[in-house]
Design an enzyme around this catalytic site. Structure first.
Site, PDB file in Angstrom:
ATOM      1  N   LYS A  63      12.959  58.413  23.561  1.00 63.92           N
ATOM      2  CA  LYS A  63      11.833  57.619  23.054  1.00 63.92           C
ATOM      3  C   LYS A  63      12.297  56.377  22.291  1.00 63.92           C
ATOM      4  CE  LYS A  63       8.170  60.759  23.767  1.00 63.92           C
ATOM      5  NZ  LYS A  63       7.269  61.804  23.296  1.00 63.92           N
ATOM      6  N   ARG A  82      11.444  69.166  24.740  1.00 67.26           N
ATOM      7  CA  ARG A  82      11.057  68.582  26.034  1.00 67.26           C
ATOM      8  C   ARG A  82      12.002  67.415  26.288  1.00 67.26           C
ATOM      9  NH1 ARG A  82       8.005  64.380  27.928  1.00 67.26           N
ATOM     10  NH2 ARG A  82       6.728  64.788  29.772  1.00 67.26           N
TER      11      ARG A  82
END
Ligand code: HH2
Length: 291
Positions: free
Chosen positions: A232, A266
């Site tokens: 991210k 994840r």
């Protein structure tokens, strides 16, 4: 705001997902499989069902415990996809994966997609809208599928424009506690619920950092936590690297999230994550066998 649970409950032993039951005595790795042309870090790479199937098998061989298939990108500015197109992307891959010995999660917010996916063998619904769409709670409650309920401020198109919080940790806790209560009230078994603070979803870098630090507090809500930090933009801010070059930062992020109480990570990079978690386990667990 007073938190609903102040004393951390005993850690839960298992997560039930459809016909699967996964022990939570070690962290679980959820491998990301984006069947999209436009996801932020791997868009277009696994759009072809055969490519997707190969990548799924690779992730299983590398140590994935769960696979998460997504047919719509949630990156800021991504084009919305209707339910028919999402089903066209996701169902052929789910059909090929449903017989494998690893539970398959479907990353969707649409009740039509949830219902079809569960009928097609999905063991978990991973919803970035936390089952807030009309009919979403019922779509999952009528099944044995697990549900991941994620916090997001706003909606993907605009969520990064000006996220604001008085107290990001308290607000995320309050939201997740309310969504878990709504899911249980709708008939979803608490042993099938996972909560996720939603890193990067309507959050500035400092909000994400505060939430990583606060994972032990979020854990006190009494549900296993999923952390989705992989590749991210937070790691872009910290390291100056592009999405595809954030493997090392992401492995470190997964490790630190697990140390603070995340039960599931994840990730896009399963092998790197597995290795970092094995090192953590070898150090933390003095019964870990090196023979
Ligand atoms: N992050 C993404 C998508 N789904 N689900 C949960 N529960 N938690 C997350 O943090 C999360 C998620 C975004 O990552 P990715 O799927 O790689 O990108 P895109 O949405 O562009 O497909």
């Amino acid at each position: 705001m007073a938190l609903p649970h102040l004393v951390p409950p005993a850690p839960r032993a298992v997560l039930k997902l459809g016909r699967f039951s996964l022990a939570l005595d070690r962290p679980l790795i959820m491998g990301v499989l984006n069947v999209t042309p436009d996801s932020f870090s791997d868009g277009g790479r696994f759009f072809d069902p055969l490519e997707a199937f190969d990548h799924a098998n690779r992730m299983i061989a590398e140590g994935a415990d769960i696979l998460d298939i997504g047919g719509e990108s949630s990156r800021p500015g991504a084009a919305p996809v209707d339910a028919d197109e999402e089903l066209r992307r996701v169902m052929p891959v789910l059909e090929k994966l449903a017989g494998l010995p690893v539970p398959v999660s479907i990353d969707t917010a649409k009740p039509e997609v949830m219902l079809r996916a569960i009928a097609g063998g999905a063991a978990m619904i991973n919803d970035i809208f936390a089952l807030r769409a009309p009919g979403a709670l019922d779509a999952v409650a009528g099944s044995a599928a697990a549900a991941c309920l994620m916090h997001m401020q706003g909606e993907p198109r605009t969520m990064q424009q000006e996220p604001r919080y008085q107290d990001v940790v308290a607000e995320v806790c309050e939201f997740l506690a309310a969504r878990a209560a709504a899911a249980v009230a709708a008939g979803i078994d608490p042993e099938r619920i996972v909560l996720d603070p939603g890193f990067g979803f309507g959050k500035l870098p400092h909000h994400n950092l505060e939430l990583v630090r606060a994972l032990p507090r979020l854990r006190s809500l009494g549900y296993p936590l999923l952390a989705g930090l992989s590749r991210k933009s937070l790691f872009g801010k910290i390291t100056g690297r592009m999405a595809g070059e954030r493997v090392h930062a992401s492995a470190a992020g997964a490790l630190l999230a697990v140390q603070r109480g995340a039960a599931i990570v994840r990730v896009h990079d399963v092998a790197a994550t597995r290795d970092s978690l094995l090192v953590l386990r070898a150090i933390d667990d003095d019964t870990f066998s090196l023979e």
